[in-house]
Design a protein around this motif. Structure first.
Motif, PDB file in Angstrom:
ATOM      1  N   TYR A 120       0.669  -1.174   0.039  1.00 23.70           N
ATOM      2  CA  TYR A 120      -0.055  -0.030   0.009  1.00 23.70           C
ATOM      3  C   TYR A 120       0.918   1.251   0.033  1.00 23.70           C
ATOM      4  N   HIS A 121       0.669   2.126  -0.866  1.00 23.44           N
ATOM      5  CA  HIS A 121       1.372   3.135  -0.970  1.00 23.44           C
ATOM      6  C   HIS A 121       0.709   4.714  -1.235  1.00 23.44           C
ATOM      7  N   ALA A 122       0.453   5.574  -0.293  1.00 20.28           N
ATOM      8  CA  ALA A 122      -0.557   6.522  -0.286  1.00 20.28           C
ATOM      9  C   ALA A 122      -0.215   7.127  -1.457  1.00 20.28           C
ATOM     10  N   SER A 123       0.696   7.441  -1.990  1.00 25.67           N
ATOM     11  CA  SER A 123       0.976   8.151  -3.302  1.00 25.67           C
ATOM     12  C   SER A 123       0.049   7.836  -4.337  1.00 25.67           C
ATOM     13  N   GLU A 124      -0.076   6.221  -4.299  1.00 25.71           N
ATOM     14  CA  GLU A 124      -0.928   5.523  -5.388  1.00 25.71           C
ATOM     15  C   GLU A 124      -2.478   5.618  -4.956  1.00 25.71           C
ATOM     16  N   TYR A 125      -2.801   4.872  -3.700  1.00 26.94           N
ATOM     17  CA  TYR A 125      -4.345   4.863  -3.330  1.00 26.94           C
ATOM     18  C   TYR A 125      -5.010   6.186  -2.851  1.00 26.94           C
ATOM     19  N   ASP A 126      -4.042   7.171  -2.611  1.00 26.77           N
ATOM     20  CA  ASP A 126      -4.802   8.484  -2.240  1.00 26.77           C
ATOM     21  C   ASP A 126      -4.146   9.679  -2.538  1.00 26.77           C
ATOM     22  N   PRO A 127      -4.028   9.734  -3.728  1.00 27.15           N
ATOM     23  CA  PRO A 127      -3.104  10.840  -4.652  1.00 27.15           C
ATOM     24  C   PRO A 127      -3.770  12.251  -4.706  1.00 27.15           C
ATOM     25  N   GLY A 128      -4.731  12.340  -3.686  1.00 26.37           N
ATOM     26  CA  GLY A 128      -5.262  13.625  -3.492  1.00 26.37           C
ATOM     27  C   GLY A 128      -6.602  13.791  -4.374  1.00 26.37           C
ATOM     28  N   HIS A 129      -7.129  12.754  -4.881  1.00 21.16           N
ATOM     29  CA  HIS A 129      -8.494  12.860  -5.626  1.00 21.16           C
ATOM     30  C   HIS A 129      -9.491  12.737  -4.592  1.00 21.16           C
ATOM     31  N   PRO A 130     -10.743  13.253  -4.966  1.00 18.42           N
ATOM     32  CA  PRO A 130     -12.004  13.215  -3.878  1.00 18.42           C
ATOM     33  C   PRO A 130     -12.092  11.452  -3.899  1.00 18.42           C
ATOM     34  N   VAL A 131     -12.304  11.105  -2.617  1.00 13.53           N
ATOM     35  CA  VAL A 131     -12.532   9.580  -2.311  1.00 13.53           C
ATOM     36  C   VAL A 131     -13.827   9.313  -1.770  1.00 13.53           C
ATOM     37  N   LYS A 132     -14.633   8.453  -2.284  1.00 18.91           N
ATOM     38  CA  LYS A 132     -15.802   7.941  -2.003  1.00 18.91           C
ATOM     39  C   LYS A 132     -15.848   6.542  -1.265  1.00 18.91           C
ATOM     40  N   LYS A 133     -15.946   6.623   0.140  1.00 17.62           N
ATOM     41  CA  LYS A 133     -15.777   5.292   0.822  1.00 17.62           C
ATOM     42  C   LYS A 133     -17.057   4.767   1.045  1.00 17.62           C
ATOM     43  N   ILE A 134     -17.270   3.611   0.593  1.00 18.00           N
ATOM     44  CA  ILE A 134     -18.470   2.836   0.636  1.00 18.00           C
ATOM     45  C   ILE A 134     -18.453   1.847   1.500  1.00 18.00           C
ATOM     46  N   ASP A 135     -19.420   1.197   2.000  1.00 20.66           N
ATOM     47  CA  ASP A 135     -19.762   0.038   2.862  1.00 20.66           C
ATOM     48  C   ASP A 135     -20.648  -1.146   2.357  1.00 20.66           C
ATOM     49  N   GLY A 136     -19.868  -1.862   1.571  1.00 18.34           N
ATOM     50  CA  GLY A 136     -20.935  -3.072   1.100  1.00 18.34           C
ATOM     51  C   GLY A 136     -21.358  -2.670  -0.343  1.00 18.34           C
ATOM     52  N   GLU A 137     -22.576  -3.238  -0.601  1.00 19.60           N
ATOM     53  CA  GLU A 137     -22.693  -3.232  -2.124  1.00 19.60           C
ATOM     54  C   GLU A 137     -23.224  -1.699  -2.568  1.00 19.60           C
ATOM     55  N   TYR A 138     -22.826  -1.391  -3.894  1.00 18.00           N
ATOM     56  CA  TYR A 138     -23.224   0.006  -4.479  1.00 18.00           C
ATOM     57  C   TYR A 138     -23.446  -0.169  -5.884  1.00 18.00           C
ATOM     58  N   ASP A 139     -24.725   0.435  -6.097  1.00 14.91           N
ATOM     59  CA  ASP A 139     -25.054   0.463  -7.198  1.00 14.91           C
ATOM     60  C   ASP A 139     -24.690   1.892  -8.134  1.00 14.91           C
ATOM     61  N   LEU A 140     -23.933   1.895  -8.985  1.00 13.12           N
ATOM     62  CA  LEU A 140     -23.223   3.233  -9.211  1.00 13.12           C
ATOM     63  C   LEU A 140     -23.846   4.257  -9.707  1.00 13.12           C
ATOM     64  N   PHE A 141     -24.887   3.825 -10.748  1.00 15.69           N
ATOM     65  CA  PHE A 141     -25.919   4.856 -11.441  1.00 15.69           C
ATOM     66  C   PHE A 141     -27.169   4.651 -11.125  1.00 15.69           C
ATOM     67  N   GLY A 142     -27.283   3.766 -10.138  1.00 15.21           N
ATOM     68  CA  GLY A 142     -28.660   3.455  -9.779  1.00 15.21           C
ATOM     69  C   GLY A 142     -29.564   2.753 -10.783  1.00 15.21           C
ATOM     70  N   ASP A 143     -29.137   2.150 -11.552  1.00 17.56           N
ATOM     71  CA  ASP A 143     -29.593   1.600 -12.810  1.00 17.56           C
ATOM     72  C   ASP A 143     -29.326  -0.084 -12.960  1.00 17.56           C
ATOM     73  N   GLY A 144     -28.564  -0.471 -12.049  1.00 11.95           N
ATOM     74  CA  GLY A 144     -28.116  -1.932 -11.950  1.00 11.95           C
ATOM     75  C   GLY A 144     -27.321  -2.385 -13.084  1.00 11.95           C
ATOM     76  N   THR A 145     -26.785  -1.320 -13.623  1.00  7.87           N
ATOM     77  CA  THR A 145     -25.801  -1.778 -15.037  1.00  7.87           C
ATOM     78  C   THR A 145     -24.355  -1.852 -14.306  1.00  7.87           C
ATOM     79  N   ILE A 146     -23.966  -1.183 -13.335  1.00  6.94           N
ATOM     80  CA  ILE A 146     -22.588  -1.215 -12.657  1.00  6.94           C
ATOM     81  C   ILE A 146     -22.785  -1.476 -11.363  1.00  6.94           C
ATOM     82  N   ARG A 147     -22.679  -2.831 -10.632  1.00  5.89           N
ATOM     83  CA  ARG A 147     -22.887  -3.068  -9.308  1.00  5.89           C
ATOM     84  C   ARG A 147     -21.648  -3.296  -8.600  1.00  5.89           C
ATOM     85  N   ILE A 148     -21.314  -2.670  -7.639  1.00  5.81           N
ATOM     86  CA  ILE A 148     -20.002  -2.932  -7.123  1.00  5.81           C
ATOM     87  C   ILE A 148     -20.522  -3.862  -5.856  1.00  5.81           C
ATOM     88  N   ILE A 149     -19.816  -4.971  -5.779  1.00  4.24           N
ATOM     89  CA  ILE A 149     -20.022  -5.809  -4.544  1.00  4.24           C
ATOM     90  C   ILE A 149     -18.750  -6.208  -3.720  1.00  4.24           C
TER      91      ILE A 149
END
Ligand code: ZN
Length: 249
Positions: free
Chosen positions: A135-164
């Motif tokens: 884990y290297h912070a310069s790569e995983y946290d290079p200063g971009h906004p970070v959205k931290k999620i807990d569990g499943e997440y339907d990216l656009f709310g239409d079921g086409t891109i589901r993070i599990i």
């Protein structure tokens, strides 16, 4: 609505087969370090960004094939791969990182305008682990906004891109199910390195939690039985059949 999925190889992961499956014999294999682009009408999404600058070699300094390690070349890195497909890295809206190891978020700094989506527990593990090879912070946290999620997440709310969540390899590993016109594709990443890991229900020794990982493999097996196509994390054999930089179906 059209959704397109593209695959790119952003480096090489060299190891003996025993690294992926305990007890497996054999000589060194050179496996891909994949990144995927999903074009959705509401935005462009990368699933993982491959290896970055820290692992960059030149054709002259490339490691020999019989050595363990990770490496990439400037023209294999994600920004170059995207430009090669006529896509501006600055036009990418989201990066979904399966987890925060170097071969999955190394290209994050090359994607300047994206928001990173990661499991909260993975981000916390990265912050707590003092091992820059992983884990290297310069790569995983290079200063971009970070959205931290807990569990499943339907990216656009239409079921086409589901993070599990697909925990086991790391505390907060996640995968993505993409719905293409011909069916669903699971981008597994390192919850399942190769097809053989799934078929033999084998977690590698180098895992955060083998029991959690086996539960994840069982869920993958169920999905496969239902017709979901699985693209594995570092599968040299499967990669031969993947057409890079072309819309997959
Ligand atoms: Zn990996």
């Amino acid at each position: 609505m059209t959704l397109r999925l593209y695959a790119f190889n952003c480096g090489w992961f060299q190891c003996r087969p025993g690294f992926f499956i305990d007890g497996e014999e054999g000589d060194y294999i050179r496996s891909p370090v994949p990144a995927y682009l999903i074009e959705h009408p509401k935005g462009k999404v990368l699933f993982d960004t491959g290896l970055g600058e820290r692992y960059r070699k030149t054709p002259e300094t490339m490691m020999p094939e019989n050595k363990f390690g990770l490496q990439t070349l400037a023209d294999m890195e994600i920004a170059a791969r995207l430009r090669g497909a006529d896509i501006d890295p600055a036009s990418i809206n989201w990066i979904v990182n399966s987890h925060l190891h170097a071969d999955h978020c190394g290209g994050n700094p090359q994607i300047p305008n994206a928001t990173i989506i990661v499991q909260r527990r993975e981000f916390e593990a990265a912050e707590e682990t003092d091992n820059p090879a992983l884990y290297h912070a310069s790569e995983y946290d290079p200063g971009h906004p970070v959205k931290k999620i807990d569990g499943e997440y339907d990216l656009f709310g239409d079921g086409t891109i589901r993070i599990i969540p697909t925990y086991g390899h790391t505390p907060g590993h996640q995968s993505v199910i993409v719905t293409l016109p011909k069916g669903e594709v699971l981008l597994a990443a390192d919850c399942c390195y190769t097809e053989a890991n799934l078929q033999r229900r084998a977690m590698p020794q180098f895992s955060w939690d083998i029991g959690e990982g086996l539960k994840t493999l069982d869920r993958l097996k169920d999905m496969e039985a239902k017709g979901v196509r699985i693209l594995f994390g570092h599968d040299a054999r499967q990669w031969k059949s993947v057409r890079e930089a072309e819309a997959l179906d």
